[in-house]
Scaffold this motif. Structure first.
Motif, short mmCIF file in Angstrom:
data_model
loop_
_atom_site.label_atom_id
_atom_site.label_comp_id
_atom_site.label_asym_id
_atom_site.label_seq_id
_atom_site.Cartn_x
_atom_site.Cartn_y
_atom_site.Cartn_z
N PHE A 25 0.84 -1.20 0.00
CA PHE A 25 0.00 0.00 0.00
C PHE A 25 0.87 1.24 0.00
CE2 PHE A 25 -2.32 -3.42 2.08
CZ PHE A 25 -3.50 -3.42 1.35
N LYS A 26 0.38 2.28 -0.68
CA LYS A 26 1.15 3.53 -0.73
C LYS A 26 1.17 4.23 0.62
CE LYS A 26 0.65 4.37 -5.60
NZ LYS A 26 0.67 5.35 -6.64
N THR A 27 0.08 4.10 1.38
CA THR A 27 -0.03 4.76 2.68
C THR A 27 -0.79 3.87 3.66
OG1 THR A 27 -2.17 5.76 2.15
CG2 THR A 27 -0.19 7.05 1.56
N PRO A 28 -0.64 4.11 4.95
CA PRO A 28 -1.47 3.39 5.92
C PRO A 28 -2.97 3.63 5.69
CG PRO A 28 0.38 4.40 7.04
CD PRO A 28 0.39 4.92 5.61
N GLU A 29 -3.33 4.83 5.21
CA GLU A 29 -4.73 5.13 4.92
C GLU A 29 -5.27 4.21 3.84
OE1 GLU A 29 -2.26 7.39 5.10
OE2 GLU A 29 -2.96 9.22 6.05
N ALA A 30 -4.46 3.94 2.82
CA ALA A 30 -4.87 3.04 1.74
C ALA A 30 -5.07 1.62 2.27
CB ALA A 30 -3.84 3.05 0.61
N ALA A 31 -4.20 1.19 3.18
CA ALA A 31 -4.34 -0.14 3.79
C ALA A 31 -5.63 -0.20 4.61
CB ALA A 31 -3.13 -0.45 4.66
N PHE A 32 -5.88 0.82 5.40
CA PHE A 32 -7.10 0.86 6.22
C PHE A 32 -8.33 0.78 5.33
CE2 PHE A 32 -10.57 2.90 8.48
CZ PHE A 32 -10.49 2.32 9.73
N ALA A 33 -8.37 1.58 4.28
CA ALA A 33 -9.52 1.60 3.37
C ALA A 33 -9.70 0.24 2.70
CB ALA A 33 -9.35 2.70 2.32
N PHE A 34 -8.61 -0.41 2.32
CA PHE A 34 -8.68 -1.71 1.66
C PHE A 34 -9.31 -2.75 2.59
CE2 PHE A 34 -6.92 -5.90 0.70
CZ PHE A 34 -7.22 -6.02 -0.65
N PHE A 35 -8.90 -2.77 3.83
CA PHE A 35 -9.41 -3.79 4.76
C PHE A 35 -10.76 -3.43 5.37
CE2 PHE A 35 -4.89 -4.86 4.55
CZ PHE A 35 -5.02 -6.19 4.16
#
Length: 93
Positions: free
Chosen positions: A19-29
């Protein structure tokens, strides 16, 4: 059993490498886009981080127990960010 440090390291590797950012990881999960990670969503994150299926449920419960500051048994973005910061701090020592 995997230690807390190993588990947190695997989570950091997953987030950093995929993921490019932790925010992107959060949104994905956050599968239902409610702005919070449920135990099942956290278990999916742990699965992707290659945490053994045998301990995934227990680890998800411990993560919620350790980072759920408002007591709703979910991890919101603020709580997730605190966890990520702790992981980064632990791995930078």
């Amino acid at each position: 059993m995997a230690t807390k440090e190993i588990i947190l390291n695997k989570i950091q590797i997953l987030i950093t490498n995929h993921f490019k950012t932790p925010e992107a990881a959060f949104a994905f999960f956050d599968e239902n886009s409610d702005g919070k990670l449920s135990k099942s969503e956290i278990k999916e994150l742990l699965k992707q981080a290659e945490i053994s299926g045998f301990i995934r449920g227990m680890v998800a419960g411990k993560l919620i127990e350790g980072y759920d500051k408002d007591g709703d048994e979910l991890i919101d973005w603020t709580e997730f960010k605190l966890a990520i910061n702790e992981i980064s701090d632990t791995n930078n020592k």
